[in-house]
Enzyme design. Sequence first.
Site, PDB file in Angstrom:
ATOM      1  N   LYS A 162       0.797  -1.259  -0.002  1.00  0.00           N
ATOM      2  CA  LYS A 162      -0.040  -0.007  -0.208  1.00  0.00           C
ATOM      3  C   LYS A 162       0.782   1.345  -0.027  1.00  0.00           C
ATOM      4  O   LYS A 162       0.581   2.004  -0.832  1.00  0.00           O
ATOM      5  CB  LYS A 162      -0.848  -0.131   1.239  1.00  0.00           C
ATOM      6  CG  LYS A 162      -1.760  -1.075   1.467  1.00  0.00           C
ATOM      7  CD  LYS A 162      -2.521  -1.029   2.745  1.00  0.00           C
ATOM      8  CE  LYS A 162      -1.881  -1.173   4.014  1.00  0.00           C
ATOM      9  NZ  LYS A 162      -1.327  -2.549   4.396  1.00  0.00           N
ATOM     10  N   ARG A 180      -8.680   0.663   9.489  1.00  0.00           N
ATOM     11  CA  ARG A 180      -8.189  -1.027   9.877  1.00  0.00           C
ATOM     12  C   ARG A 180      -9.128  -1.813  10.652  1.00  0.00           C
ATOM     13  O   ARG A 180      -9.004  -2.786  10.774  1.00  0.00           O
ATOM     14  CB  ARG A 180      -6.844  -0.843  10.514  1.00  0.00           C
ATOM     15  CG  ARG A 180      -5.789  -1.382   9.860  1.00  0.00           C
ATOM     16  CD  ARG A 180      -4.419  -0.964  10.640  1.00  0.00           C
ATOM     17  NE  ARG A 180      -3.324  -1.686  10.364  1.00  0.00           N
ATOM     18  CZ  ARG A 180      -2.301  -1.295   9.778  1.00  0.00           C
ATOM     19  NH1 ARG A 180      -2.326   0.053   9.254  1.00  0.00           N
ATOM     20  NH2 ARG A 180      -1.020  -1.764   9.631  1.00  0.00           N
ATOM     21  N   ARG A 182      12.047  -7.805   4.863  1.00  0.00           N
ATOM     22  CA  ARG A 182      12.434  -6.395   4.692  1.00  0.00           C
ATOM     23  C   ARG A 182      13.614  -5.855   5.552  1.00  0.00           C
ATOM     24  O   ARG A 182      13.720  -6.373   6.827  1.00  0.00           O
ATOM     25  CB  ARG A 182      11.162  -5.824   4.961  1.00  0.00           C
ATOM     26  CG  ARG A 182      11.216  -4.170   4.760  1.00  0.00           C
ATOM     27  CD  ARG A 182       9.734  -3.759   4.575  1.00  0.00           C
ATOM     28  NE  ARG A 182       8.935  -3.751   5.810  1.00  0.00           N
ATOM     29  CZ  ARG A 182       7.736  -3.312   6.096  1.00  0.00           C
ATOM     30  NH1 ARG A 182       7.188  -2.938   4.938  1.00  0.00           N
ATOM     31  NH2 ARG A 182       6.843  -3.215   7.006  1.00  0.00           N
ATOM     32  N   ARG A 193      12.863  -3.856  11.123  1.00  0.00           N
ATOM     33  CA  ARG A 193      11.880  -3.095  12.025  1.00  0.00           C
ATOM     34  C   ARG A 193      11.432  -4.175  12.997  1.00  0.00           C
ATOM     35  O   ARG A 193      11.380  -5.325  12.933  1.00  0.00           O
ATOM     36  CB  ARG A 193      10.638  -2.677  11.109  1.00  0.00           C
ATOM     37  CG  ARG A 193      10.697  -1.346  11.046  1.00  0.00           C
ATOM     38  CD  ARG A 193       9.526  -0.872   9.851  1.00  0.00           C
ATOM     39  NE  ARG A 193       8.312  -1.409  10.053  1.00  0.00           N
ATOM     40  CZ  ARG A 193       7.451  -0.985   9.239  1.00  0.00           C
ATOM     41  NH1 ARG A 193       7.447  -0.357   8.220  1.00  0.00           N
ATOM     42  NH2 ARG A 193       5.957  -1.337   9.644  1.00  0.00           N
ATOM     43  N   ARG A 235       0.098  -9.339  13.378  1.00  0.00           N
ATOM     44  CA  ARG A 235      -0.247  -8.427  12.604  1.00  0.00           C
ATOM     45  C   ARG A 235      -1.133  -9.081  11.510  1.00  0.00           C
ATOM     46  O   ARG A 235      -2.132  -8.579  11.217  1.00  0.00           O
ATOM     47  CB  ARG A 235       0.767  -7.633  11.791  1.00  0.00           C
ATOM     48  CG  ARG A 235       1.514  -6.669  12.813  1.00  0.00           C
ATOM     49  CD  ARG A 235       2.864  -6.270  12.288  1.00  0.00           C
ATOM     50  NE  ARG A 235       2.817  -5.257  10.984  1.00  0.00           N
ATOM     51  CZ  ARG A 235       3.810  -5.211  10.156  1.00  0.00           C
ATOM     52  NH1 ARG A 235       4.906  -5.818  10.181  1.00  0.00           N
ATOM     53  NH2 ARG A 235       3.823  -4.229   9.161  1.00  0.00           N
TER      54      ARG A 235
HETATM   55  P1  AMP Z   1       1.606   0.247   9.004  1.00  0.00           P
HETATM   56  O1  AMP Z   1       2.926   1.071   8.692  1.00  0.00           O
HETATM   57  O2  AMP Z   1       0.523   0.653   8.480  1.00  0.00           O
HETATM   58  O3  AMP Z   1       1.833  -1.183   8.983  1.00  0.00           O
HETATM   59  O4  AMP Z   1       1.452   0.623  10.621  1.00  0.00           O
HETATM   60  C1  AMP Z   1       2.276   0.179  11.729  1.00  0.00           C
HETATM   61  C2  AMP Z   1       1.536   0.096  13.006  1.00  0.00           C
HETATM   62  O5  AMP Z   1       0.973   1.386  13.220  1.00  0.00           O
HETATM   63  C3  AMP Z   1       0.532  -0.987  12.994  1.00  0.00           C
HETATM   64  O6  AMP Z   1       0.880  -2.110  13.203  1.00  0.00           O
HETATM   65  C4  AMP Z   1      -0.340  -0.480  14.073  1.00  0.00           C
HETATM   66  O7  AMP Z   1       0.235  -0.583  15.466  1.00  0.00           O
HETATM   67  C5  AMP Z   1      -0.359   1.149  14.131  1.00  0.00           C
HETATM   68  N1  AMP Z   1      -1.555   1.439  13.136  1.00  0.00           N
HETATM   69  C6  AMP Z   1      -1.376   2.041  11.876  1.00  0.00           C
HETATM   70  N2  AMP Z   1      -2.502   2.276  11.103  1.00  0.00           N
HETATM   71  C7  AMP Z   1      -3.389   2.020  12.178  1.00  0.00           C
HETATM   72  C8  AMP Z   1      -4.695   1.929  12.152  1.00  0.00           C
HETATM   73  N3  AMP Z   1      -5.628   2.634  11.419  1.00  0.00           N
HETATM   74  N4  AMP Z   1      -5.382   1.818  13.466  1.00  0.00           N
HETATM   75  C9  AMP Z   1      -4.492   1.319  14.403  1.00  0.00           C
HETATM   76  N5  AMP Z   1      -3.208   1.197  14.497  1.00  0.00           N
HETATM   77  C10 AMP Z   1      -2.732   1.496  13.319  1.00  0.00           C
END
Ligand code: AMP
Length: 209
Positions: free
Chosen positions: A13, A88, A122, A155, A166
């Site tokens: 994304k 999400r 990654r 990470r 996740r």
């Molecule tokens: P991402 O980089 O999109 O995978 O986001 C990294 C982390 O940020 C996720 O694993 C969540 O802990 C938090 N996070 C990102 N977007 C959301 C969301 N819409 N709702 C809740 N937590 C989020």
Amino acid sequence: MKLVFFGAPGAGKGTIAKIVYDKNKIVQISTGDLFRNAIKNQTELGKKVSAILERGDLVPDELTIEIVKERIKEKDCNKGYILDGFPRTMIQAESWEKIDPIDRAVYFDISDEVVKRRLGGRRICPKCGAIFNIYTNKPKNEGICDNDGESLIIRKDDQEEAIENRLFIYHEQTKPLISYYKKLDKLVTIDSSVDADTSYQQIIKALKL
Ligand code: AMP
Ligand code: ZN
């Protein structure tokens, strides 16, 4: 145009949102990036969410919605935006439809197996943010950033246990968004197991950008 990009972690994304921004000038709002920046800058928000992100859990809905709401007030969003990684959960999605209804939600379809390979492989540069992958996008020298020679890192939320968590959360909380947006007639599905450029082409076609 107001877009939502959703799908499993590692579906690409963020990568595609950056391409859409470069070519079509629709700003990308990544909640993950907003949280990671807050952690890096040690803000109040950062302190609140740091442990949550490390585990791969979700930040509470209310807090997340508030942050996005604030972000879209900025001037660069006046022609629309891509919400990358938000909503999400069903609560986030339903709340957002009341706050600022979106035009289209793009679902990035991908299997868990491909996700595990992408995220597990990654490696990121802590200095410039460049992203590599030990299977598909190797740096020229193993473990070293091509741009600045910095040592690459994994990470915390790309460690195996966090990836499993996740993915679990994704299946439980995010997948219901598919039928939600379908009912609203806003759903666009793309196959995101392919390379970034092919994914982008699918989006261009589907959204007539
Ligand atoms: P991402 O980089 O999109 O995978 O986001 C990294 C982390 O940020 C996720 O694993 C969540 O802990 C938090 N996070 C990102 N977007 C959301 C969301 N819409 N709702 C809740 N937590 C989020
Ligand atoms: Zn670098």
